[in-house]
Structure formats: structure tokens, C-alpha cells
Design a protein around this motif. Structure first.
Motif, PDB file in Angstrom:
ATOM      1  N   ALA A   6      -0.021 -62.097 -27.572  1.00 60.06           N
ATOM      2  CA  ALA A   6      -1.319 -62.420 -28.160  1.00 60.06           C
ATOM      3  C   ALA A   6      -2.081 -63.489 -27.391  1.00 60.06           C
ATOM      4  N   THR A   7      -1.543 -63.983 -26.272  1.00 60.69           N
ATOM      5  CA  THR A   7      -2.181 -65.046 -25.501  1.00 60.69           C
ATOM      6  C   THR A   7      -3.536 -64.591 -24.977  1.00 60.69           C
ATOM      7  N   LEU A   8      -4.571 -65.391 -25.277  1.00 60.48           N
ATOM      8  CA  LEU A   8      -5.931 -65.033 -24.879  1.00 60.48           C
ATOM      9  C   LEU A   8      -6.421 -65.828 -23.685  1.00 60.48           C
ATOM     10  N   SER A   9      -5.603 -66.748 -23.157  1.00 57.71           N
ATOM     11  CA  SER A   9      -6.040 -67.602 -22.048  1.00 57.71           C
ATOM     12  C   SER A   9      -6.530 -66.761 -20.884  1.00 57.71           C
ATOM     13  N   ALA A  10      -7.620 -67.201 -20.304  1.00 59.09           N
ATOM     14  CA  ALA A  10      -8.198 -66.458 -19.188  1.00 59.09           C
ATOM     15  C   ALA A  10      -7.344 -66.619 -17.937  1.00 59.09           C
ATOM     16  N   THR A  11      -7.206 -65.559 -17.183  1.00 57.16           N
ATOM     17  CA  THR A  11      -6.490 -65.629 -15.921  1.00 57.16           C
ATOM     18  C   THR A  11      -7.431 -66.175 -14.852  1.00 57.16           C
ATOM     19  N   PRO A  12      -6.880 -66.790 -13.790  1.00 60.35           N
ATOM     20  CA  PRO A  12      -7.747 -67.375 -12.770  1.00 60.35           C
ATOM     21  C   PRO A  12      -8.368 -66.345 -11.833  1.00 60.35           C
ATOM     22  N   THR A  13      -8.013 -65.103 -11.973  1.00 61.37           N
ATOM     23  CA  THR A  13      -8.517 -64.073 -11.077  1.00 61.37           C
ATOM     24  C   THR A  13      -8.413 -62.724 -11.781  1.00 61.37           C
ATOM     25  N   ARG A  14      -8.764 -61.658 -11.053  1.00 62.89           N
ATOM     26  CA  ARG A  14      -8.662 -60.312 -11.604  1.00 62.89           C
ATOM     27  C   ARG A  14      -7.228 -60.032 -12.034  1.00 62.89           C
ATOM     28  N   CYS A  15      -7.077 -59.361 -13.183  1.00 57.99           N
ATOM     29  CA  CYS A  15      -5.765 -59.213 -13.797  1.00 57.99           C
ATOM     30  C   CYS A  15      -5.583 -57.794 -14.322  1.00 57.99           C
ATOM     31  N   LEU A  16      -4.340 -57.291 -14.242  1.00 61.04           N
ATOM     32  CA  LEU A  16      -3.965 -56.043 -14.907  1.00 61.04           C
ATOM     33  C   LEU A  16      -2.948 -56.402 -15.973  1.00 61.04           C
ATOM     34  N   THR A  17      -3.190 -55.960 -17.203  1.00 55.23           N
ATOM     35  CA  THR A  17      -2.365 -56.336 -18.352  1.00 55.23           C
ATOM     36  C   THR A  17      -1.620 -55.117 -18.883  1.00 55.23           C
ATOM     37  N   GLU A  18      -0.307 -55.290 -19.120  1.00 55.88           N
ATOM     38  CA  GLU A  18       0.535 -54.232 -19.683  1.00 55.88           C
ATOM     39  C   GLU A  18       1.271 -54.757 -20.911  1.00 55.88           C
ATOM     40  N   TRP A  19       2.115 -53.899 -21.462  1.00 53.06           N
ATOM     41  CA  TRP A  19       3.077 -54.244 -22.509  1.00 53.06           C
ATOM     42  C   TRP A  19       2.419 -54.923 -23.715  1.00 53.06           C
ATOM     43  N   LEU A  20       1.328 -54.333 -24.198  1.00 58.17           N
ATOM     44  CA  LEU A  20       0.605 -54.840 -25.372  1.00 58.17           C
ATOM     45  C   LEU A  20       0.152 -56.280 -25.188  1.00 58.17           C
ATOM     46  N   GLY A  21      -0.033 -56.689 -23.935  1.00 61.26           N
ATOM     47  CA  GLY A  21      -0.489 -58.037 -23.622  1.00 61.26           C
ATOM     48  C   GLY A  21       0.604 -58.951 -23.113  1.00 61.26           C
ATOM     49  N   GLY A  22       1.853 -58.527 -23.144  1.00 56.45           N
ATOM     50  CA  GLY A  22       2.966 -59.397 -22.786  1.00 56.45           C
ATOM     51  C   GLY A  22       3.261 -59.480 -21.306  1.00 56.45           C
ATOM     52  N   LEU A  23       2.595 -58.662 -20.480  1.00 58.87           N
ATOM     53  CA  LEU A  23       2.818 -58.675 -19.036  1.00 58.87           C
ATOM     54  C   LEU A  23       1.476 -58.668 -18.329  1.00 58.87           C
ATOM     55  N   ARG A  24       1.282 -59.631 -17.435  1.00 56.19           N
ATOM     56  CA  ARG A  24       0.044 -59.715 -16.660  1.00 56.19           C
ATOM     57  C   ARG A  24       0.393 -59.719 -15.175  1.00 56.19           C
ATOM     58  N   TRP A  25      -0.382 -58.981 -14.396  1.00 49.50           N
ATOM     59  CA  TRP A  25      -0.224 -58.942 -12.947  1.00 49.50           C
ATOM     60  C   TRP A  25      -1.447 -59.579 -12.311  1.00 49.50           C
ATOM     61  N   ILE A  26      -1.240 -60.518 -11.389  1.00 42.69           N
ATOM     62  CA  ILE A  26      -2.360 -61.105 -10.648  1.00 42.69           C
ATOM     63  C   ILE A  26      -1.949 -61.303  -9.191  1.00 42.69           C
ATOM     64  N   PHE A  27      -2.946 -61.387  -8.326  1.00 37.04           N
ATOM     65  CA  PHE A  27      -2.722 -61.711  -6.925  1.00 37.04           C
ATOM     66  C   PHE A  27      -3.158 -63.147  -6.678  1.00 37.04           C
ATOM     67  N   SER A  28      -2.311 -63.915  -5.999  1.00 34.12           N
ATOM     68  CA  SER A  28      -2.621 -65.317  -5.743  1.00 34.12           C
ATOM     69  C   SER A  28      -1.863 -65.804  -4.522  1.00 34.12           C
ATOM     70  N   ASN A  29      -2.503 -66.689  -3.754  1.00 38.88           N
ATOM     71  CA  ASN A  29      -1.867 -67.292  -2.583  1.00 38.88           C
ATOM     72  C   ASN A  29      -1.248 -68.644  -2.878  1.00 38.88           C
ATOM     73  N   GLN A  30      -1.198 -69.040  -4.142  1.00 40.56           N
ATOM     74  CA  GLN A  30      -0.600 -70.327  -4.475  1.00 40.56           C
ATOM     75  C   GLN A  30       0.866 -70.347  -4.056  1.00 40.56           C
ATOM     76  N   ASP A  31       1.339 -71.528  -3.683  1.00 41.21           N
ATOM     77  CA  ASP A  31       2.693 -71.647  -3.156  1.00 41.21           C
ATOM     78  C   ASP A  31       3.720 -72.074  -4.197  1.00 41.21           C
ATOM     79  N   ASN A  32       3.398 -71.896  -5.469  1.00 40.04           N
ATOM     80  CA  ASN A  32       4.375 -72.160  -6.531  1.00 40.04           C
ATOM     81  C   ASN A  32       4.076 -71.218  -7.678  1.00 40.04           C
TER      82      ASN A  32
END
Length: 347
Positions: free
Chosen positions: A265-291
């Protein structure tokens, strides 16, 4: 005991005696996941074949090198399936690799994860000892269910030799609907549907389009669609395959891909384009952050570097769990020879 098994057991025993690291390999379809382990290669693909399958009991047992495609073909002939929908990421993907990675596909949120269907596993531990855990029924042992530790262990606890899995019937009816809706609106809608027990077996939201798969008996599926509306997707099979195998256009990017697990149920915005699965429980994002801080820390999220560009070190185990993992690792592989570097720098 087969000749292949004896040879592999002797291989590990010798490596243990010489304290030589082993890199366990299968088809290589999931080699991108985790760190890069070094050492003498142990190929599991030759240890292949379905050992037993009881459609009436909903149980299949196969060797680790058995291709997933072979297993799924046999199951389809009896209108059954691996309900956790394991991704292949390659035509030669094996059962052992799938369990070692612990991957689950679009149906995971409602059907369960790979570990939930794992009834038993036979492994060679880091000393070269052949170990049997679990069996071929849901309730077969008292105490710890050690077979489930193999799911997601990336071969660091043992060389998986055989696996027994619970299978399920293919749903009598499946239809996929699409809706134009924002990311936050999709999360709220999915939670409403889940709370009202709608027969949703998979969901995906990307680029303001929510795609939901309804599965079950025909009357229940049609009732759910009547209540939710949406436009029926005629190419549903291809769509869900593209999500499972990450061939959907969203995944065609060059940056590191992060897999983020969090409360649905987490509504927090992702920092970039996101694909969401599993009724909201799984989010995929691309990022170059090193952690792994690629998501709002206040959401109780857990981030794993899924696909790497070799510039970021994967962190597969949270620091808080390292002491526990170290004790388990030492029990199974006291010399630390199995896939070193695959999960962490230490292991």
C-alpha cells in the motif's frame, strides 16, 4: 546414487580438502544476478531429468539440471503449472538455477513465492556431504524446514541436486484487463480489489497503464471484471511473458536495474520511472546510485541490485541479517568454498 552425483560429490569433497573455491554453474541464464564468484567450475546441467511426477498428488521431483521448459511442458499436458511462474531469462534455464535464485514471476503476490512451493531438496554441502531435506508432501518434518533455505541462497549453502515442488492446476479461466490510471491511483485500486477478494492473479502498472489478470472459475472471473471494468487485453499471454522475462520495453535500458520490495500500500513517489508488480509490493527502477538507498528510507523498503553494469557492488543481504547468515553459512559451508562473492564480498 547416479554416476553424475558421485562425481560431483567427489569434486566438492576434494575442493573442501584443498580449501579451493567452487563456482557452481548451470545454463548461465541468471549469471547476471549477484556478484561474480570465482573458482573451479562445477557444471550442474548434466545432472538432469524428471525423477517422479504424480499429477493426482500435485508433486513433481526433478534433478537440478532439468530445463524449466521441459518441466513446464510435462505439467501442461496434465493442465498443471509451477504457480510461482519462475522467470527463465534464457531458453536453457534450469530448475536448480531457478530455486537457487529464488525468483518468482507475476503470480507471486497471490500464489506464493518459489520457497512456498519447495517441499524438499537434496544438496551437496560445503564438505561434500550429501544431505536430504524435506520430502514430497506439505507436512513431512518437525522442526526447521531447511530445504527452503536453498531458495535465494545462490548456491552459497550447497549444490542443489534434486528438488521436489508442489504444483497447481492451471486456472479454468484467465482474462486480462487494462485501465488508464496514475501510479498512486493504481496502488489504491489494487488494494481495494485485494481487500474485496477479487480474483486477481497478477498486476502491472507502468506509464499510467494498470494491467490486471483475473484467474479462476469462469463465473468468478466474469463477476470480477463486471465490477472493475477496463478494456480486455487480447495479447495477454505475450504481455505477461514480457513482464516475467523482462522483455517489456520498460526493461530496455542501460542503467542498473533495482528490485524494491515494500509494503504493497506504500504510496511514496519513486525518484524515477517505475514498473510496479505484485499488487504494489514490488517496484522496478533504474538508477546509477552506488548503494541501496534508491527509495524512500521511511517506507520500510528493501532494495536489491538486480541487473548490474559492473560499476556497483551488489548488496544481497542487509547488514542486520549478516550475523545470522554467517552462522548458517558456516554450518553448511565451513570452509566458505561454495560460490564465494555471489551474495556478499565475504561469501
Amino acid at each position: 546414487m547416479s554416476d553424475q552425483l558421485e562425481q560431483m560429490q567427489a569434486f566438492v569433497s576434494q575442493a573442501y580438502a584443498e580449501k579451493q573455491p567452487i563456482a557452481i554453474t548451470g545454463s548461465g541464464s541468471k549469471a547476471f544476478y549477484g556478484g561474480q564468484s570465482s573458482g573451479r567450475k562445477l557444471d550442474t546441467t548434466r545432472h538432469s531429468g524428471i525423477l517422479s511426477y504424480e499429477p493426482s498428488e500435485l508433486v513433481i521431483t526433478a534433478r537440478a539440471g532439468t530445463p524449466l521448459a521441459e518441466i513446464e511442458t510435462v505439467l501442461r499436458e496434465h493442465k498443471q503449472m509451477l504457480a510461482f511462474e519462475p522467470p527463465h531469462f534464457g531458453p536453457a534455464a534450469t530448475l536448480g538455477g531457478s530455486i537457487a535464485c529464488g525468483f518468482s514471476g507475476p503470480r507471486r503476490a497471490t500464489a506464493g513465492a518459489a520457497r512456498d512451493f519447495l517441499l524438499g531438496a537434496n544438496i551437496i554441502n560445503g564438505k561434500g556431504q550429501y544431505c536430504r531435506f524435506g520430502g514430497q508432501v506439505m507436512k513431512n518434518v518437525a522442526g526447521y524446514d531447511l530445504s527452503r533455505l536453498m531458495a535465494g541462497s545462490l548456491g552459497t549453502l550447497g549444490v542443489i541436486m534434486e528438488v521436489s515442488l508442489k504444483v497447481l492446476p492451471i486456472p479454468a479461466c484467465e482474462l486480462t484487463q487494462q485501465f488508464e490510471i496514475s501510479a498512486e491511483g493504481a496502488i489504491r485500486q489494487l488494494q481495494h480489489w485485494a481487500n474485496n477478494n477479487y480474483p486477481i492473479s497478477a498486476s502491472c502498472h507502468v506509464d499510467n497503464i494498470l494491467t490486471a489478470r483475473f484467474s479462476g472459475g469462469e463465473s468468478r472471473v466474469m463477476e470480477g471484471i463486471d465490477k472493475t471494468g477496463g478494456e480486455t487485453l487480447k495479447t495477454a499471454d505475450d504481455f505477461w511473458l514480457s513482464i516475467r522475462e523482462q522483455t517489456h520495453p520498460f526493461f530496455v535500458q542501460t542503467e542498473p536495474l533495482w528490485r524494491i520490495s515494500l509494503p504493497p500500500a506504500t504510496l511514496s513517489a519513486t525518484p524515477t520511472r517505475c514498473l510496479t508488480e505484485w499488487l504494489g509490493g514490488l517496484r522496478w527502477i533504474f538508477s546509477n546510485q552506488d548503494n541501496d538507498k534508491v527509495f524512500n528510507e521511511n517506507t520500510m523498503s528493501y532494495s536489491i541490485l538486480f541487473r548490474n553494469n559492473n560499476n556497483i557492488k551488489p548488496n544481497m543481504i542487509p547488514d542486520s541479517l549478516m550475523p545470522l547468515h554467517s552462522r548458517i553459512k558456516h554450518a553448511f559451508d565451513p570452509a566458505g568454498i561454495l560460490n564465494p562473492g555471489k551474495l556478499t564480498d565475504q561469501y
